[in-house]
Motif scaffolding. Structure first.
Motif, PDB file in Angstrom:
ATOM      1  N   GLY A  32     104.251   8.791 100.157  1.00  0.00           N
ATOM      2  CA  GLY A  32     104.937   8.393 101.377  1.00  0.00           C
ATOM      3  C   GLY A  32     104.027   7.625 102.313  1.00  0.00           C
ATOM      4  O   GLY A  32     103.302   6.715 101.881  1.00  0.00           O
ATOM      5  N   PRO A  33     104.003   7.976 103.612  1.00  0.00           N
ATOM      6  CA  PRO A  33     103.155   7.261 104.574  1.00  0.00           C
ATOM      7  C   PRO A  33     101.666   7.350 104.256  1.00  0.00           C
ATOM      8  O   PRO A  33     100.872   6.569 104.758  1.00  0.00           O
ATOM      9  N   ASN A  34     101.283   8.319 103.427  1.00  0.00           N
ATOM     10  CA  ASN A  34      99.876   8.485 103.076  1.00  0.00           C
ATOM     11  C   ASN A  34      99.447   7.620 101.906  1.00  0.00           C
ATOM     12  O   ASN A  34      98.328   7.739 101.415  1.00  0.00           O
ATOM     13  N   GLY A  35     100.333   6.739 101.440  1.00  0.00           N
ATOM     14  CA  GLY A  35      99.953   5.800 100.400  1.00  0.00           C
ATOM     15  C   GLY A  35     100.465   6.201  99.028  1.00  0.00           C
ATOM     16  O   GLY A  35     101.374   7.028  98.890  1.00  0.00           O
ATOM     17  N   ALA A  36      99.875   5.622  98.020  1.00  0.00           N
ATOM     18  CA  ALA A  36     100.287   5.862  96.643  1.00  0.00           C
ATOM     19  C   ALA A  36      99.079   5.696  95.736  1.00  0.00           C
ATOM     20  O   ALA A  36      98.050   5.142  96.134  1.00  0.00           O
ATOM     21  N   SER A  37      99.216   6.188  94.526  1.00  0.00           N
ATOM     22  CA  SER A  37      98.172   6.028  93.532  1.00  0.00           C
ATOM     23  C   SER A  37      98.829   5.735  92.194  1.00  0.00           C
ATOM     24  O   SER A  37      99.810   6.380  91.819  1.00  0.00           O
ATOM     25  N   THR A  38      98.290   4.754  91.479  1.00  0.00           N
ATOM     26  CA  THR A  38      98.838   4.396  90.183  1.00  0.00           C
ATOM     27  C   THR A  38      97.779   4.612  89.105  1.00  0.00           C
ATOM     28  O   THR A  38      96.573   4.617  89.378  1.00  0.00           O
ATOM     29  N   GLY A  39      98.249   4.806  87.893  1.00  0.00           N
ATOM     30  CA  GLY A  39      97.324   5.037  86.795  1.00  0.00           C
ATOM     31  C   GLY A  39      97.956   4.690  85.467  1.00  0.00           C
ATOM     32  O   GLY A  39      99.087   4.198  85.400  1.00  0.00           O
ATOM     33  N   GLU A  40      97.220   4.975  84.414  1.00  0.00           N
ATOM     34  CA  GLU A  40      97.672   4.704  83.056  1.00  0.00           C
ATOM     35  C   GLU A  40      97.501   5.963  82.206  1.00  0.00           C
ATOM     36  O   GLU A  40      96.455   6.613  82.252  1.00  0.00           O
ATOM     37  N   VAL A  41      98.526   6.304  81.457  1.00  0.00           N
ATOM     38  CA  VAL A  41      98.465   7.462  80.573  1.00  0.00           C
ATOM     39  C   VAL A  41      97.493   7.174  79.432  1.00  0.00           C
ATOM     40  O   VAL A  41      97.611   6.168  78.741  1.00  0.00           O
ATOM     41  N   THR A  42      96.528   8.059  79.239  1.00  0.00           N
ATOM     42  CA  THR A  42      95.511   7.869  78.201  1.00  0.00           C
ATOM     43  C   THR A  42      95.604   8.906  77.081  1.00  0.00           C
ATOM     44  O   THR A  42      95.090   8.678  75.984  1.00  0.00           O
TER      45      THR A  42
END
Length: 211
Positions: free
Chosen positions: A58-68
Motif C-alpha cells: 500500500g502506501p508503504n511501497g511494494a517489492s517485486t521478485g522472481e520465483v527461484t
C-alpha cells in the motif's frame, strides 16, 4: 539469532517455527498469492520457477521478485533484486517439514552476498519483523486454512516526519516494510477468537481479513 557469515561473502539470517496444518495447507499459505494475502499482505505469485512475485504494501511501497525454487509442498524460494537502491539481491528460501499431529516446521532463510556489513541491519530487520506475522499465520492455519481474504486499505494519519523520507523511493521501501513487520510483533501473543485484532492491530495500512 545473530547474522551468519561465511568466507564467500554470504550473509544470512534464519528463522524456524512450528505451525498447525498439513504441508499442503502450509504451502498454500506461504507460496501462493491468495495464501499470502490472507495473513501477510496483498500478494501475487506466478506459481513456477521464473515466475513473478509481487508484495503490495500500500502506501508503504511494494517489492517485486522472481520465483527461484518451486517444489510443492516442501520448498519455495524467490529473489528480490530491487528491494533497496544499491543493495545486493536478497534471496528467501522457505522449507516445510511435516510433523506428527497435523503440524509442520517452517524454516525461513534470508541471504545476500556482500563484501561489507552495510546491509546487516536490514537483514536483522527482517528477522525481528517476521515473528508477529508468524503468529497471524498460525491463527489463520488453525481456524481459516484455505480461505481467501478480502483486502481493505485506508489512509493513516502520521506526522510528516514519520512518513517515508526523501531520497530514492526504492531505498525508502525497506524501512517501511521493516516497520510494518516489527509492529505486528507487539501483538504476537494474541490468539483466536480475536482474529480481527490479530489482523487489524498491525501497523500496515493495507490489511487482510478473511471474508
Amino acid at each position: 539469532m545473530p547474522i551468519k557469515k561465511d568466507e564467500t561473502g554470504k550473509h544470512w539470517v534464519e528463522m524456524e517455527f512450528i505451525t498447525p496444518g498439513t504441508p499442503e495447507q502450509v504451502w498454500r499459505a506461504i507460496a501462493t498469492g491468495s495464501g499470502n494475502t490472507a495473513w501477510f499482505t496483498k500478494t501475487t505469485i506466478d506459481e513456477h520457477v521464473g515466475g513473478r512475485l509481487h508484495f503490495d504494501f500500500g502506501p508503504n511501497g511494494a517489492s517485486t521478485g522472481e520465483v527461484t525454487i518451486w517444489e510443492p509442498p516442501f520448498r519455495f524460494g524467490y529473489v528480490e533484486r530491487e528491494w533497496s537502491e544499491g543493495a545486493p539481491p536478497v534471496a528467501t528460501e522457505i522449507t516445510v517439514t511435516s510433523r506428527s499431529g497435523d503440524h509442520c516446521v517452517v524454516r525461513m532463510v534470508h541471504s545476500l552476498f556482500a563484501s561489507t556489513d552495510d546491509w546487516d541491519d536490514q537483514l536483522e530487520g527482517f528477522e525481528s519483523g517476521w515473528p508477529g506475522f508468524f503468529e497471524v499465520l498460525r491463527v489463520y492455519l488453525s481456524h481459516f486454512a484455505g480461505e481467501k481474504a478480502s483486502s481493505a486499505s485506508w489512509p493513516t494519519r502520521r506526522p510528516a516526519s514519520s512518513r517515508l523520507g526523501g531520497g530514492s523511493p526504492r531505498r525508502s521501501v525497506w524501512p517501511a516494510q521493516t516497520s510494518v513487520r516489527s509492529g505486528a510483533a507487539r501483538n504476537s501473543r494474541r490468539d483466536y477468537p480475536a482474529w480481527s485484532n490479530a489482523c487489524g492491530r498491525t501497523t500496515s495500512s493495507d490489511l487482510s481479513c478473511c471474508a
